[in-house]
Design a protein around this motif. Structure first.
Motif, mmCIF file in Angstrom:
data_model
loop_
_atom_site.group_PDB
_atom_site.id
_atom_site.type_symbol
_atom_site.label_atom_id
_atom_site.label_comp_id
_atom_site.label_asym_id
_atom_site.label_seq_id
_atom_site.Cartn_x
_atom_site.Cartn_y
_atom_site.Cartn_z
ATOM 1 N N THR A 158 1.007 -1.169 -0.135
ATOM 2 C CA THR A 158 -0.100 0.076 -0.021
ATOM 3 C C THR A 158 0.931 1.415 -0.145
ATOM 4 O O THR A 158 2.119 1.374 0.644
ATOM 5 C CB THR A 158 -0.782 -0.079 1.384
ATOM 6 N N HIS A 159 0.541 2.158 -0.809
ATOM 7 C CA HIS A 159 1.307 3.324 -0.913
ATOM 8 C C HIS A 159 1.335 4.076 0.482
ATOM 9 O O HIS A 159 0.096 4.082 1.212
ATOM 10 C CB HIS A 159 0.757 4.378 -1.939
ATOM 11 N N PRO A 160 2.344 4.771 1.030
ATOM 12 C CA PRO A 160 2.349 5.390 2.050
ATOM 13 C C PRO A 160 1.276 6.370 2.330
ATOM 14 O O PRO A 160 0.579 6.669 3.417
ATOM 15 C CB PRO A 160 3.842 6.135 2.219
ATOM 16 N N LYS A 161 0.659 7.305 1.043
ATOM 17 C CA LYS A 161 -0.080 8.148 1.168
ATOM 18 C C LYS A 161 -1.481 7.628 1.313
ATOM 19 O O LYS A 161 -2.412 8.236 1.489
ATOM 20 C CB LYS A 161 0.084 9.297 0.027
ATOM 21 N N CYS A 162 -1.590 6.367 0.791
ATOM 22 C CA CYS A 162 -2.859 5.535 0.958
ATOM 23 C C CYS A 162 -2.992 4.655 2.125
ATOM 24 O O CYS A 162 -4.426 4.378 2.434
ATOM 25 C CB CYS A 162 -2.703 4.809 -0.359
ATOM 26 N N HIS A 163 -2.084 4.565 2.912
ATOM 27 C CA HIS A 163 -2.086 3.925 4.179
ATOM 28 C C HIS A 163 -2.992 4.536 5.229
ATOM 29 O O HIS A 163 -2.907 5.662 5.488
ATOM 30 C CB HIS A 163 -0.856 3.603 4.572
#
Ligand SMILES: [Zn+2]
Ligand SMILES: [Zn+2]
Length: 222
Positions: A50-55
């Motif tokens: 999962t992308h850090p910004k989507c986490h």
């Protein structure tokens, strides 16, 4: 040779050739996923993290999907689910385990996406549990068959649109509080993830109970 093979010979799911469930020719027709996606935004993501910004705290940490839900894999899952060809699970799990990137976190525990009791009785088995048992053996990771439960009957997700799916599955799962979950990294196993709503909902329930990380691990996506 097993006696059953004489009366019910194995046939390639795609071309019908006798002897194996996937002949070499049809393996080439499997649409393996070569570009992993982030389970939240669906955009490409390295090895499915999962992308850090989507986490988010209660969200999935990543997802691994073996193939797109079409061709021989779709046929095979259909045979497994609706025609009780549970032998089919073995070669499918073989593909899955061999395809797992070694960058994935080490799973402490595998948990199958549960079926509602009524549905499981009708079908005779939970296909996700069949897969989980095989993957558990191949990876030498314990699995927990009954900790996560489906407490509400839901409409099949495939019949619904995106937003309806999220609402349909909301509150459908229950997990008993248990110390075996605390700080664990869990591989959540299912046969198909269409919109990932089911995986997300299971993940939410698990993470409320101090599970550290949850990855969705599925045979097919889409
Ligand atoms: Zn074939
Ligand atoms: Zn993302």
């Amino acid at each position: 040779m097993h006696l059953l093979d004489i009366f019910f010979p194995r046939r390639c799911v795609s071309c019908g050739k006798i002897g194996v469930y996937f002949c070499n020719n049809c393996i080439k027709k499997i649409d393996f996923i070569d570009r992993s996606i982030c389970p939240v935004c669906e955009k490409p993501a390295i090895d499915g993290f999962t992308h850090p910004k989507c986490h988010s705290p209660y969200g999935l940490d990543g997802m691994y999907a073996l193939a797109h839900f079409k061709g021989p894999v779709k046929k095979a899952i259909h045979l497994l689910k609706y025609n009780f060809v549970t032998d089919m699970a073995e070669p499918l799990c073989d593909f899955l385990v061999k395809g797992l990137p070694n960058t994935l976190p080490k799973f402490d525990l595998l948990v199958p996406v549960p079926l509602h009791q009524k549905k499981e009785k009708e079908r005779g088995f939970n296909q996700s549990l069949v897969l989980t048992k095989i993957i558990s053996k191949k990876l030498n990771i314990p699995y927990c068959p009954s900790i996560l439960k489906r407490i509400r009957l839901t409409v099949p997700q495939a019949d619904l649109s995106g937003r309806e799916r999220r609402n349909n599955i909301k509150g459908a799962f229950y997990c008993a509080k248990s110390t075996i979950l605390t700080d664990k990294t869990i591989g959540l196993i299912d046969d198909v993830a269409t919109t990932r709503s089911t995986l997300m909902e299971c993940c939410l329930v698990l993470k409320r109970l101090q599970v550290k990380r949850v990855w969705g691990v599925v045979l097919a996506h889409g």
